[in-house]
Write an enzyme that holds these catalytic residues in place. Structure first.
Site, PDB file in Angstrom:
ATOM      1  N   HIS A  37      39.970  41.109  95.804  1.00  0.00           N
ATOM      2  CA  HIS A  37      40.230  42.370  95.496  1.00  0.00           C
ATOM      3  C   HIS A  37      40.729  43.120  95.588  1.00  0.00           C
ATOM      4  O   HIS A  37      41.751  43.772  94.924  1.00  0.00           O
ATOM      5  CB  HIS A  37      38.763  43.322  95.110  1.00  0.00           C
ATOM      6  CG  HIS A  37      37.586  42.826  94.454  1.00  0.00           C
ATOM      7  ND1 HIS A  37      36.137  41.372  95.084  1.00  0.00           N
ATOM      8  CD2 HIS A  37      36.735  41.738  93.678  1.00  0.00           C
ATOM      9  CE1 HIS A  37      35.687  41.282  94.800  1.00  0.00           C
ATOM     10  NE2 HIS A  37      35.658  41.121  93.822  1.00  0.00           N
ATOM     11  N   LEU A 187      37.900  33.513  98.319  1.00  0.00           N
ATOM     12  CA  LEU A 187      36.593  34.050  98.643  1.00  0.00           C
ATOM     13  C   LEU A 187      36.170  34.446  97.393  1.00  0.00           C
ATOM     14  O   LEU A 187      36.706  34.703  96.695  1.00  0.00           O
ATOM     15  CB  LEU A 187      37.473  35.705  99.245  1.00  0.00           C
ATOM     16  CG  LEU A 187      38.759  35.486 100.858  1.00  0.00           C
ATOM     17  CD1 LEU A 187      39.381  36.763 100.561  1.00  0.00           C
ATOM     18  CD2 LEU A 187      37.252  35.058 102.083  1.00  0.00           C
TER      19      LEU A 187
END
Ligand code: PAF
Length: 286
Positions: A37, A187
């Site tokens: 992110h 991730l």
């Protein structure tokens, strides 16, 4: 960073920036933010005058029996990540704002059709309809210049790109590369579900992709043999894993390819304990 929960307030703040000629980047998320992110936020920060992030755990993209209730949440930590990335505004809509009559009463949906028919769409029916519908709402609420997405969720990115094109949304889409742990694991917020033993097996997905790329590098063009090679890596390195799919598809249409030619996507999903892990690699074959 400003935190806004109310849609009218969001429109007022973002509208003022737009009127002043400033560009707006949107990073939509379901929270439990990680370095993947962060890379989207960093790109949005570099490209735009205003960075808006949203956190909303969207109920309509979870199927029955999936992890909606247990989806990891840590708003305090998310706040710190967003602040450190220089985010201007965090939009935290309520379920009532996103689904005024309740998620079950949504009458109009954005249907991704054949693009959602295989890969993750095959084992998660309705998932991409929920994603496309909620992202449509977010785009209508924020009206950003650019939407930032991650390559790890490659089917989501392909569907949203196509949605923006087919439905003429006035927004550009930027897809940023997958961010990985040093051992190759992509991730994901769902990595939090892995036990230490499962975590040790999880890099097998990346190793399987690397194996396929190495086979292609040495001239292999047979899809069945590639898939068999990848299955072998998963069986060897992730004995507790259960393969959901290993597929080789056309990168644009997401339909299975018979011969390896042009832009090809190799994608897989593997259940490991409570987590369903996904990963992919794109390659152009001349
Ligand atoms: O990738 C995600 O986190 C979600 O699918 C998204 C794009 C925020 C829609 O809920």
């Amino acid at each position: 960073m400003d935190v806004v929960e109310d849609v009218s307030e969001l429109r007022r703040r973002v509208g003022a920036e737009r009127c002043a000629g400033r560009t707006i980047g949107l990073v939509p998320t379901m929270g439990y933010l990680h370095a993947g992110h962060r890379s989207l936020l960093d790109a949005a920060r570099r490209d735009n005058d205003m960075v808006v992030a949203s956190i909303f755990v969207n109920p309509t993209q979870f199927g029955p029996g999936e992890d909606l209730a247990s989806y990891p949440r840590d708003l305090k930590r998310d706040h710190a990540v967003l602040d450190a990335a220089g985010t201007d505004l965090l939009f935290l809509p309520s379920a009532a704002d996103m689904y005024p009559d309740g998620a079950g009463a949504q009458a109009i949906w954005v249907e991704p059709g054949a693009l959602a028919g295989n890969l993750c769409g095959a084992s998660r029916p309705g998932h991409f309809r929920g994603v496309a519908t909620v992202v449509t709402k977010l785009l209508n609420m924020v009206q950003p210049d650019t939407l930032y997405l991650g390559q790890k969720d490659v089917q989501q990115a392909a569907i949203l790109r196509r949605m923006v094109r087919d439905l003429a949304f006035p927004v550009s889409v930027r897809v940023l590369p997958t961010v990985r742990e040093p051992d190759g694991l992509a991730l994901s917020s769902r990595n939090a579900y892995l036990t230490p033993e499962e975590r040790a097996e999880a890099p097998a997905l990346k190793r399987a992709l690397d194996c396929a790329l190495a086979m292609i590098g040495t001239g292999e063009r047979d899809v069945a043999r590639l898939v068999a090679g990848m299955e072998e890596v998963i069986r060897r390195d992730a004995p507790d894993g259960r393969i959901d799919y290993i597929s080789v598809v056309d990168a644009a249409t997401l339909q299975p390819v018979v011969s390896l030619q042009g832009d090809v996507l190799i994608a897989l999903a593997v259940y490991l304990g409570k987590a369903r892990l996904i990963d992919n690699a794109e390659i152009t074959i001349g």
